[in-house]
Design a protein around this motif. Structure first.
Motif, PDB file in Angstrom:
ATOM      1  N   LEU A 125      10.013 -15.031  -6.973  1.00 43.92           N
ATOM      2  CA  LEU A 125       8.692 -14.093  -7.660  1.00 43.92           C
ATOM      3  C   LEU A 125       8.630 -12.767  -6.902  1.00 43.92           C
ATOM      4  N   LYS A 126       7.981 -11.958  -7.872  1.00 53.37           N
ATOM      5  CA  LYS A 126       7.718 -10.425  -7.472  1.00 53.37           C
ATOM      6  C   LYS A 126       6.446 -10.234  -7.101  1.00 53.37           C
ATOM      7  N   ALA A 127       6.359  -9.033  -6.306  1.00 54.47           N
ATOM      8  CA  ALA A 127       5.173  -8.607  -6.122  1.00 54.47           C
ATOM      9  C   ALA A 127       4.985  -6.944  -5.878  1.00 54.47           C
ATOM     10  N   THR A 128       3.874  -6.381  -5.758  1.00 58.29           N
ATOM     11  CA  THR A 128       3.564  -5.029  -5.730  1.00 58.29           C
ATOM     12  C   THR A 128       3.296  -4.499  -4.261  1.00 58.29           C
ATOM     13  N   PHE A 129       4.007  -3.764  -3.596  1.00 59.89           N
ATOM     14  CA  PHE A 129       3.544  -3.418  -2.317  1.00 59.89           C
ATOM     15  C   PHE A 129       3.209  -1.683  -2.317  1.00 59.89           C
ATOM     16  N   PHE A 130       2.001  -1.582  -1.505  1.00 61.63           N
ATOM     17  CA  PHE A 130       1.505  -0.153  -1.740  1.00 61.63           C
ATOM     18  C   PHE A 130       1.688   0.518  -0.301  1.00 61.63           C
ATOM     19  N   LEU A 131       2.344   1.455  -0.025  1.00 58.55           N
ATOM     20  CA  LEU A 131       3.001   2.086   0.971  1.00 58.55           C
ATOM     21  C   LEU A 131       1.994   3.358   1.547  1.00 58.55           C
ATOM     22  N   ILE A 132       1.723   3.366   2.820  1.00 57.79           N
ATOM     23  CA  ILE A 132       1.195   4.580   3.488  1.00 57.79           C
ATOM     24  C   ILE A 132       2.466   5.247   3.835  1.00 57.79           C
ATOM     25  N   THR A 133       2.799   6.355   3.249  1.00 65.17           N
ATOM     26  CA  THR A 133       4.253   7.014   3.514  1.00 65.17           C
ATOM     27  C   THR A 133       4.341   7.701   4.834  1.00 65.17           C
ATOM     28  N   ASN A 134       3.196   8.136   5.443  1.00 63.01           N
ATOM     29  CA  ASN A 134       3.412   8.646   6.656  1.00 63.01           C
ATOM     30  C   ASN A 134       3.744   7.651   7.622  1.00 63.01           C
ATOM     31  N   LEU A 194      -0.664   9.123   1.644  1.00 62.47           N
ATOM     32  CA  LEU A 194       0.035   9.712   2.866  1.00 62.47           C
ATOM     33  C   LEU A 194      -0.381   9.114   4.120  1.00 62.47           C
ATOM     34  N   SER A 195      -1.691   9.202   4.484  1.00 56.38           N
ATOM     35  CA  SER A 195      -2.225   9.114   5.778  1.00 56.38           C
ATOM     36  C   SER A 195      -3.263   7.895   6.037  1.00 56.38           C
ATOM     37  N   HIS A 196      -3.780   7.459   4.758  1.00 57.54           N
ATOM     38  CA  HIS A 196      -4.615   6.460   4.786  1.00 57.54           C
ATOM     39  C   HIS A 196      -6.052   6.696   5.393  1.00 57.54           C
ATOM     40  N   THR A 239     -11.107  17.269   0.858  1.00 56.20           N
ATOM     41  CA  THR A 239     -11.370  18.206  -0.509  1.00 56.20           C
ATOM     42  C   THR A 239     -10.821  17.688  -1.524  1.00 56.20           C
ATOM     43  N   GLN A 240     -10.649  18.006  -2.741  1.00 58.21           N
ATOM     44  CA  GLN A 240      -9.873  17.706  -4.002  1.00 58.21           C
ATOM     45  C   GLN A 240      -8.367  18.246  -3.789  1.00 58.21           C
ATOM     46  N   LEU A 241      -8.352  19.157  -3.246  1.00 55.70           N
ATOM     47  CA  LEU A 241      -6.896  19.935  -2.751  1.00 55.70           C
ATOM     48  C   LEU A 241      -6.262  18.816  -1.824  1.00 55.70           C
ATOM     49  N   GLU A 242      -6.823  18.206  -1.008  1.00 58.22           N
ATOM     50  CA  GLU A 242      -6.416  17.469   0.159  1.00 58.22           C
ATOM     51  C   GLU A 242      -6.022  15.942  -0.549  1.00 58.22           C
ATOM     52  N   VAL A 243      -6.765  15.601  -1.455  1.00 57.89           N
ATOM     53  CA  VAL A 243      -6.717  14.444  -2.033  1.00 57.89           C
ATOM     54  C   VAL A 243      -5.441  14.275  -3.118  1.00 57.89           C
ATOM     55  N   ARG A 244      -5.447  15.591  -3.767  1.00 51.99           N
ATOM     56  CA  ARG A 244      -4.413  15.592  -4.573  1.00 51.99           C
ATOM     57  C   ARG A 244      -2.981  15.504  -3.818  1.00 51.99           C
ATOM     58  N   LYS A 245      -3.006  16.103  -2.728  1.00 55.49           N
ATOM     59  CA  LYS A 245      -1.707  16.041  -1.881  1.00 55.49           C
ATOM     60  C   LYS A 245      -1.471  14.675  -1.487  1.00 55.49           C
ATOM     61  N   GLU A 246      -2.574  13.837  -1.169  1.00 51.51           N
ATOM     62  CA  GLU A 246      -2.458  12.628  -0.689  1.00 51.51           C
ATOM     63  C   GLU A 246      -1.543  11.694  -1.874  1.00 51.51           C
ATOM     64  N   MET A 247      -2.117  12.073  -3.028  1.00 48.30           N
ATOM     65  CA  MET A 247      -1.642  11.007  -4.131  1.00 48.30           C
ATOM     66  C   MET A 247      -0.332  11.710  -4.542  1.00 48.30           C
ATOM     67  N   SER A 265      -3.143   2.558  -4.961  1.00 47.56           N
ATOM     68  CA  SER A 265      -4.387   1.758  -4.112  1.00 47.56           C
ATOM     69  C   SER A 265      -5.015   2.605  -3.256  1.00 47.56           C
ATOM     70  N   PHE A 266      -6.526   2.776  -3.446  1.00 43.98           N
ATOM     71  CA  PHE A 266      -7.148   3.536  -2.802  1.00 43.98           C
ATOM     72  C   PHE A 266      -7.661   3.158  -1.433  1.00 43.98           C
ATOM     73  N   PRO A 267      -7.364   4.110  -0.306  1.00 43.60           N
ATOM     74  CA  PRO A 267      -7.489   3.862   0.846  1.00 43.60           C
ATOM     75  C   PRO A 267      -9.129   3.205   0.988  1.00 43.60           C
ATOM     76  N   TYR A 268      -9.305   2.042   1.748  1.00 41.61           N
ATOM     77  CA  TYR A 268     -10.509   1.505   1.899  1.00 41.61           C
ATOM     78  C   TYR A 268     -11.197   1.153   0.646  1.00 41.61           C
ATOM     79  N   GLY A 269     -10.597   1.190  -0.572  1.00 40.53           N
ATOM     80  CA  GLY A 269     -11.098   1.005  -1.774  1.00 40.53           C
ATOM     81  C   GLY A 269     -12.146   2.166  -2.258  1.00 40.53           C
ATOM     82  N   ASP A 270     -12.241   3.050  -1.524  1.00 38.38           N
ATOM     83  CA  ASP A 270     -13.165   4.112  -1.786  1.00 38.38           C
ATOM     84  C   ASP A 270     -12.701   4.971  -2.782  1.00 38.38           C
ATOM     85  N   TRP A 271     -13.777   5.680  -3.883  1.00 37.55           N
ATOM     86  CA  TRP A 271     -13.484   6.397  -4.815  1.00 37.55           C
ATOM     87  C   TRP A 271     -14.590   7.093  -5.598  1.00 37.55           C
TER      88      TRP A 271
END
Length: 248
Positions: A83-92, A120-122, A129-137, A156-162
């Protein structure tokens, strides 16, 4: 029809840490219970890397944060049952104590596990800021792709917030699937993915109801999501999690 979601009707789940000894957090789940879920799913699991679901499989398993238990406990169980699954990484956090290493991630990817970004950082994106969000993504996507040599198409959005701006930005960066934390079944009209949390508060009978959701269960989900959103809005993410852990 354009942009039809190939996972229409699939029930998506989100796990965090799977433990073989003591459960220490609300988000943990016991190894034996996890194995029971996986055996029930059988060969009916799909990942975002499939990106077609031509066999119309029923469930989508995702894991947030990139805990070391993904390799030590989850990966062997999935392999045993093919079976396979998807894993969402916090790269930092990759390589830090308690989290996956790049060598583990590469091995899991080699055997068919799918990887997405959990930023990047969760940090809560609504506080950036929008610039910081772009960098995270953007940067997290590039780091993962460079290390595993495969396309990363899910976030996957940190804390599910968007916000709607965050959804649009994720699409601009190149994410086909945007994963949140509210309940639901995947709708063919949208690439915004709900996910049903499996956690330490749940018994096997309750999990079964989530896996085969009836109309009353879906109505209950809507109510729970309204209450959760209100509490998080009033308390903030950190205080909400503290209170949740306190009652746990």
């Amino acid at each position: 029809m354009k942009n039809v979601n190939p996972f229409n009707g699939v029930v998506p789940f989100v796990f965090h840490r799977v433990v073989s000894d003591r459960i220490s957090s609300w988000e943990d789940i016991d190894k034996e219970l996890f194995e029971r879920i996986i055996k029930y799913i059988g060969n009916q699991g799909v990942t975002f890397c499939d990106d077609h679901n031509k066999d119309k499989k029923k469930w989508l398993l995702t894991f947030d944060d990139g805990f070391s238990s993904d390799y030590e406990i989850v990966f062997p169980i999935l392999q045993q049952l093919n079976l396979k699954a998807t894993f969402f990484l916090i790269t930092n956090r990759i390589g830090q104590p308690g989290y996956l290493t790049w060598s583990q991630i590469k091995e899991m990817s080699k055997y068919g596990m799918c990887f997405g970004s959990h930023s990047l950082s969760h940090r809560p994106l609504i506080e950036l800021t929008q610039l910081e969000v772009r960098k995270e993504m953007e940067d997290s996507k590039q780091y993962i792709e460079q290390n595993i040599g495969k396309l990363v198409n899910a976030f996957s959005f940190p804390y599910g917030d968007w916000t709607s701006k965050h959804i649009n930005l994720a699409s601009e960066v190149g994410y086909s699937y945007k994963c949140l934390s509210h309940h639901g079944v995947i709708d063919f009209r949208s690439n915004i993915i709900p996910r049903n949390s499996i956690n330490s508060s749940m018994s096997w009978p309750k999990i079964l109801k989530l896996m085969e959701p009836s109309l009353p269960i879906k109505m209950q989900w809507q109510l729970e999501d309204i209450v959760k959103k209100s509490l998080k809005g009033a308390l903030g993410n950190k205080n909400y999690k503290k209170i949740r852990e306190h009652f746990f």
